[in-house]
Design a protein around this motif. Structure first.
Motif, PDB file in Angstrom:
ATOM      1  N   ARG A 149     -25.801 -34.954  64.130  1.00  0.00           N
ATOM      2  CA  ARG A 149     -24.539 -34.386  63.669  1.00  0.00           C
ATOM      3  C   ARG A 149     -24.734 -33.275  62.635  1.00  0.00           C
ATOM      4  N   TRP A 150     -25.880 -33.252  61.958  1.00  0.00           N
ATOM      5  CA  TRP A 150     -26.110 -32.298  60.872  1.00  0.00           C
ATOM      6  C   TRP A 150     -26.865 -31.078  61.399  1.00  0.00           C
ATOM      7  N   HIS A 151     -26.395 -29.875  61.070  1.00  0.00           N
ATOM      8  CA  HIS A 151     -27.063 -28.617  61.430  1.00  0.00           C
ATOM      9  C   HIS A 151     -27.617 -28.725  62.850  1.00  0.00           C
ATOM     10  N   ILE A 152     -26.713 -28.935  63.801  1.00  0.00           N
ATOM     11  CA  ILE A 152     -27.091 -29.220  65.184  1.00  0.00           C
ATOM     12  C   ILE A 152     -27.957 -28.117  65.775  1.00  0.00           C
ATOM     13  N   SER A 153     -27.658 -26.871  65.424  1.00  0.00           N
ATOM     14  CA  SER A 153     -28.426 -25.763  66.000  1.00  0.00           C
ATOM     15  C   SER A 153     -29.880 -25.781  65.533  1.00  0.00           C
ATOM     16  N   LEU A 154     -30.129 -26.229  64.305  1.00  0.00           N
ATOM     17  CA  LEU A 154     -31.507 -26.304  63.800  1.00  0.00           C
ATOM     18  C   LEU A 154     -32.247 -27.481  64.410  1.00  0.00           C
ATOM     19  N   SER A 155     -31.629 -28.663  64.396  1.00  0.00           N
ATOM     20  CA  SER A 155     -32.308 -29.849  64.924  1.00  0.00           C
ATOM     21  C   SER A 155     -32.580 -29.709  66.416  1.00  0.00           C
ATOM     22  N   SER A 156     -31.650 -29.111  67.166  1.00  0.00           N
ATOM     23  CA  SER A 156     -31.879 -28.915  68.598  1.00  0.00           C
ATOM     24  C   SER A 156     -32.940 -27.847  68.839  1.00  0.00           C
ATOM     25  N   TRP A 157     -33.019 -26.835  67.945  1.00  0.00           N
ATOM     26  CA  TRP A 157     -34.035 -25.792  68.071  1.00  0.00           C
ATOM     27  C   TRP A 157     -35.429 -26.397  67.909  1.00  0.00           C
ATOM     28  N   PHE A 158     -35.606 -27.205  66.855  1.00  0.00           N
ATOM     29  CA  PHE A 158     -36.903 -27.839  66.644  1.00  0.00           C
ATOM     30  C   PHE A 158     -37.225 -28.835  67.750  1.00  0.00           C
ATOM     31  N   ARG A 159     -36.223 -29.508  68.274  1.00  0.00           N
ATOM     32  CA  ARG A 159     -36.458 -30.449  69.383  1.00  0.00           C
ATOM     33  C   ARG A 159     -36.997 -29.715  70.617  1.00  0.00           C
ATOM     34  N   ASP A 160     -36.341 -28.600  70.970  1.00  0.00           N
ATOM     35  CA  ASP A 160     -36.684 -27.909  72.214  1.00  0.00           C
ATOM     36  C   ASP A 160     -37.934 -27.039  72.103  1.00  0.00           C
ATOM     37  N   TYR A 161     -38.171 -26.475  70.901  1.00  0.00           N
ATOM     38  CA  TYR A 161     -39.273 -25.517  70.781  1.00  0.00           C
ATOM     39  C   TYR A 161     -40.485 -26.049  70.004  1.00  0.00           C
ATOM     40  N   LEU A 162     -40.389 -27.253  69.474  1.00  0.00           N
ATOM     41  CA  LEU A 162     -41.524 -27.827  68.756  1.00  0.00           C
ATOM     42  C   LEU A 162     -41.808 -29.259  69.185  1.00  0.00           C
ATOM     43  N   TYR A 163     -40.810 -30.132  69.090  1.00  0.00           N
ATOM     44  CA  TYR A 163     -41.021 -31.551  69.378  1.00  0.00           C
ATOM     45  C   TYR A 163     -41.406 -31.781  70.846  1.00  0.00           C
ATOM     46  N   ILE A 164     -40.646 -31.231  71.781  1.00  0.00           N
ATOM     47  CA  ILE A 164     -40.935 -31.426  73.208  1.00  0.00           C
ATOM     48  C   ILE A 164     -42.249 -30.752  73.615  1.00  0.00           C
ATOM     49  N   PRO A 165     -42.517 -29.500  73.192  1.00  0.00           N
ATOM     50  CA  PRO A 165     -43.825 -28.906  73.516  1.00  0.00           C
ATOM     51  C   PRO A 165     -45.011 -29.688  72.950  1.00  0.00           C
TER      52      PRO A 165
END
Length: 338
Positions: A149-165
């Motif tokens: 719920r917090w800063h969704i654009s940042l958390s989703s960015w790190f999920r897609d471009y750092l965590y998943i890779p």
């Protein structure tokens, strides 16, 4: 970075029009303070003719006014008290330190969500639809939910471009936990090259790992109020490190929150009617009051009431916000440096 990565993996076509690419890179509504707008989310809106009509422009104005009100009325008032306590101006007891961090929690939420609302509103005025950036994070009942719920654009960015890779949760539990710590280490570092930010990031990563290890299952067996209290306490202690100038001052602040000095004199000096009114608004607007009204009053009645008062309501918010800007010189831009 997201544009280059998505082009490399052929998720989007390269933008060969220099003006269109420049429009994306320099899009002023969200350039300074977010939300993070990925090219893949606005590609069609840039390539094709955007829908632009009076209704969308009107929605943009209303969204901008809400964001302006959040920033100059709620965030600034909360920030004034938070700065006074954190800067150590005067003799403060433990209650003042608790009040200070609660005020800072409201300041950073309404400051950044206010800027996000203004950016989304400005985008609508120009025919763009940006994704939402906040979804009432302070009603969360776990740290996992908080980060959804917090800063969704940042958390989703790190999920897609750092965590998943890095492998995400596909390479075993140990690697999953390491990946989470890496992501939140970078999240802290992204906010500033300071140990206090790094500790803040790793602190949240630590609780996410605890919840994955079984704490989340235990929490589901407890009352909702307890889960909410747990989440808010974890978030508040985390905000201490985020706000403190140094790691040592953050630890000292937490120690002062549990000191035996229960001097309430500092607290009472803030308890003027205006501060209490703004604090009440901060608490109210941090909850899903609209859903509550729809459930208690009924959808049809609530919609009818809102249709009568919405235009005078937005005018009142705008005038009140302008009055605050004109009469109050305290107007920090805290998220600019993040």
């Amino acid at each position: 970075m997201s544009y280059l990565i998505d082009v490399y993996y052929e998720k989007v076509r390269p933008q060969k029009n220099l003006v269109s690419l420049g429009l994306y890179i320099s899009m002023f509504p969200q350039l300074i303070a977010g939300p993070i707008v990925r090219y893949i989310d606005v590609e069609k809106q840039i390539r094709k003719k955007r829908k632009f009509n009076f209704e969308q422009f009107s929605e943009g104005i209303k969204r901008f006014i809400v964001g302006l009100f959040k920033k100059v009325v709620i965030a600034n008032q909360m920030g004034f008290v938070a700065d006074f306590v954190f800067d150590g101006t005067g003799y403060a007891g433990a209650p003042s330190y608790w009040l200070g961090i609660v005020c800072y929690a409201f300041q950073i939420y309404f400051d950044f969500s206010g800027y996000s609302d203004m950016a989304i509103g400005l985008g609508k005025m120009f025919g763009f639809d940006f994704l939402e950036n906040f979804n009432l994070p302070y009603i969360s009942r776990s740290i996992k939910e908080f980060w959804r719920r917090w800063h969704i654009s940042l958390s989703s960015w790190f999920r897609d471009y750092l965590y998943i890779p890095l492998g995400g949760n596909r390479k075993g539990l140990a690697r999953t936990y390491i990946n989470l710590l890496i992501v939140f280490f970078i999240t802290g570092l992204w906010h500033g090259a300071s140990w206090s930010f790094i500790v803040w990031g790793l602190y949240h990563g630590f609780f996410l790992i605890l919840e994955r290890l079984g704490l989340e299952k235990l929490l589901t067996k407890t009352p909702r109020l307890f889960r909410h209290a747990y989440t808010m306490l974890v978030v508040l202690f985390g905000w201490v490190f985020f706000r403190a100038e140094t790691l040592s001052s953050g630890l000292s602040y937490i120690g002062s929150m549990f000191s035996l000095n229960n001097n309430y004199n500092e607290v009472f000096q803030y308890m003027n009617p205006y501060f209490m009114f703004v604090l009440f608004l901060a608490i109210l607007l941090s909850t899903n009051v609209k859903t509550y009204l729809l459930r208690k009053i009924g959808h049809e009645k609530t919609t009818t009431i809102l249709s009568y008062i919405k235009h005078p309501f937005y005018i009142l918010l705008f005038v009140f916000s302008l009055f605050e800007l004109a009469t109050n010189s305290y107007n920090p831009f805290i998220y600019f440096r993040f």
